[in-house]
Design an enzyme around this catalytic site. Structure first.
Site, PDB file in Angstrom:
ATOM      1  N   ARG A 111       5.687   2.570   1.380  1.00  0.00           N
ATOM      2  CA  ARG A 111       4.680   1.976   0.506  1.00  0.00           C
ATOM      3  C   ARG A 111       5.343   0.978  -0.424  1.00  0.00           C
ATOM      4  NH1 ARG A 111       0.225   3.494  -3.094  1.00  0.00           N
ATOM      5  NH2 ARG A 111      -0.420   1.452  -3.853  1.00  0.00           N
ATOM      6  N   ASP A 160      -1.847  10.164  -5.629  1.00  0.00           N
ATOM      7  CA  ASP A 160      -2.327  10.049  -7.010  1.00  0.00           C
ATOM      8  C   ASP A 160      -2.206  11.389  -7.715  1.00  0.00           C
ATOM      9  OD1 ASP A 160      -3.102   7.372  -6.879  1.00  0.00           O
ATOM     10  OD2 ASP A 160      -5.104   7.858  -6.134  1.00  0.00           O
ATOM     11  N   ARG A 207      -2.483   0.752   2.647  1.00  0.00           N
ATOM     12  CA  ARG A 207      -1.269   1.496   2.352  1.00  0.00           C
ATOM     13  C   ARG A 207      -1.110   2.657   3.305  1.00  0.00           C
ATOM     14  NH1 ARG A 207      -3.952   2.347  -2.755  1.00  0.00           N
ATOM     15  NH2 ARG A 207      -3.946   0.108  -2.826  1.00  0.00           N
ATOM     16  N   ASP A 220      -0.848   6.896  -0.142  1.00  0.00           N
ATOM     17  CA  ASP A 220      -1.132   6.742  -1.558  1.00  0.00           C
ATOM     18  C   ASP A 220      -1.196   8.146  -2.144  1.00  0.00           C
ATOM     19  OD1 ASP A 220      -2.613   4.414  -3.430  1.00  0.00           O
ATOM     20  OD2 ASP A 220      -3.012   6.488  -3.998  1.00  0.00           O
TER      21      ASP A 220
HETATM   22  O1  GSY Z   1      -6.488   5.576  -5.238  1.00  0.00           O
HETATM   23  C1  GSY Z   1      -6.477   5.801  -3.901  1.00  0.00           C
HETATM   24  C2  GSY Z   1      -6.486   4.553  -3.095  1.00  0.00           C
HETATM   25  N1  GSY Z   1      -7.850   4.116  -2.772  1.00  0.00           N
HETATM   26  C3  GSY Z   1      -8.735   4.706  -1.938  1.00  0.00           C
HETATM   27  C4  GSY Z   1      -8.706   5.898  -1.165  1.00  0.00           C
HETATM   28  O2  GSY Z   1      -7.729   6.674  -1.146  1.00  0.00           O
HETATM   29  N2  GSY Z   1      -9.834   6.166  -0.449  1.00  0.00           N
HETATM   30  C5  GSY Z   1     -10.932   5.365  -0.460  1.00  0.00           C
HETATM   31  N3  GSY Z   1     -11.973   5.699   0.276  1.00  0.00           N
HETATM   32  N4  GSY Z   1     -10.973   4.231  -1.181  1.00  0.00           N
HETATM   33  C6  GSY Z   1      -9.901   3.918  -1.932  1.00  0.00           C
HETATM   34  N5  GSY Z   1      -9.713   2.866  -2.736  1.00  0.00           N
HETATM   35  C7  GSY Z   1      -8.481   3.007  -3.236  1.00  0.00           C
HETATM   36  S1  GSY Z   1      -7.762   1.890  -4.335  1.00  0.00           S
END
Ligand code: GSY
Length: 182
Positions: free
Chosen positions: A90, A105, A100, A103
């Site tokens: 990443r 979080d 990515r 990810d």
């Molecule tokens: O913060 C997570 C990254 N992210 C995502 C995700 O993990 N899933 C979905 N469905 N939409 C997202 N938009 C982001 S930025």
């Protein structure tokens, strides 16, 4: 965290997402890396959902939530998550809204509420994201996000009305894959 010589374990909830490459494999790999950390115990992993991208135009994500207990501080845990992301390819400088491979979080760290430049807890956008609240409900339906009056199960139900465009489809569990050698 060590206070007066005793290691204090905190329960934290982590969001995992992937929308590039071998998405399921990436989730499994990231959980494997969490599992081998000496100060992290992965206590539960939610089912996996395929979810429509939120806040970006891209192909769908796979998302899941992991519950962990850890003796690390929130900042240390965040560093571990960033290191795992980096080790899996990443590239943060590519920008916030680019595809990515993984990810990770930090969503919740016990009851901690904090706003520092590097880390806001609870995660500032988790309440508005079905791809977070639905798998979190699978793991801990009665959990309350610090500062909220309702359970995550109730909040997830409300989001379905508010954001019907945030598609979330159950894929299955990672249980079998998580038992295979890394
Ligand atoms: O913060 C997570 C990254 N992210 C995502 C995700 O993990 N899933 C979905 N469905 N939409 C997202 N938009 C982001 S930025």
């Amino acid at each position: 965290m060590v206070k007066h010589g005793k290691a204090i374990a905190t329960t934290a909830y982590l969001g995992l997402g992937s929308n590039e490459g071998a998405r399921e494999q990436a989730l499994v790999k990231a959980i494997g890396r969490l599992k081998i950390h000496p100060e992290i115990t992965v206590s539960a992993v939610s089912p996996v959902y395929e979810t429509d991208p939120v806040g970006m135009v891209s192909s769908p994500f796979l998302n899941a939530i992991a519950a962990v207990t850890t003796t690390l501080t929130a900042q240390q845990l965040l560093r571990v998550l960033n290191d795992i992301e980096k080790s899996m390819g990443r590239l943060r400088f590519q920008g916030r809204n680019t595809p990515r491979v993984i990810d990770l979080d930090l969503l919740l760290f016990g009851e901690t509420v904090s706003t520092s430049r590097r880390l806001t807890l609870p995660h500032p956008r988790m309440k508005e994201r079905r791809f977070v609240l639905i798998p979190l409900t699978d793991l801990a339906p009665e959990l309350r996000i610090p500062g909220e009056d309702s359970s995550v199960a109730f909040m997830a139900g409300k989001l379905a009305e508010k954001y019907p465009e945030q598609g979330v489809r159950l894929v299955g569990t990672l249980d079998q894959k998580l038992m295979e050698p890394l």
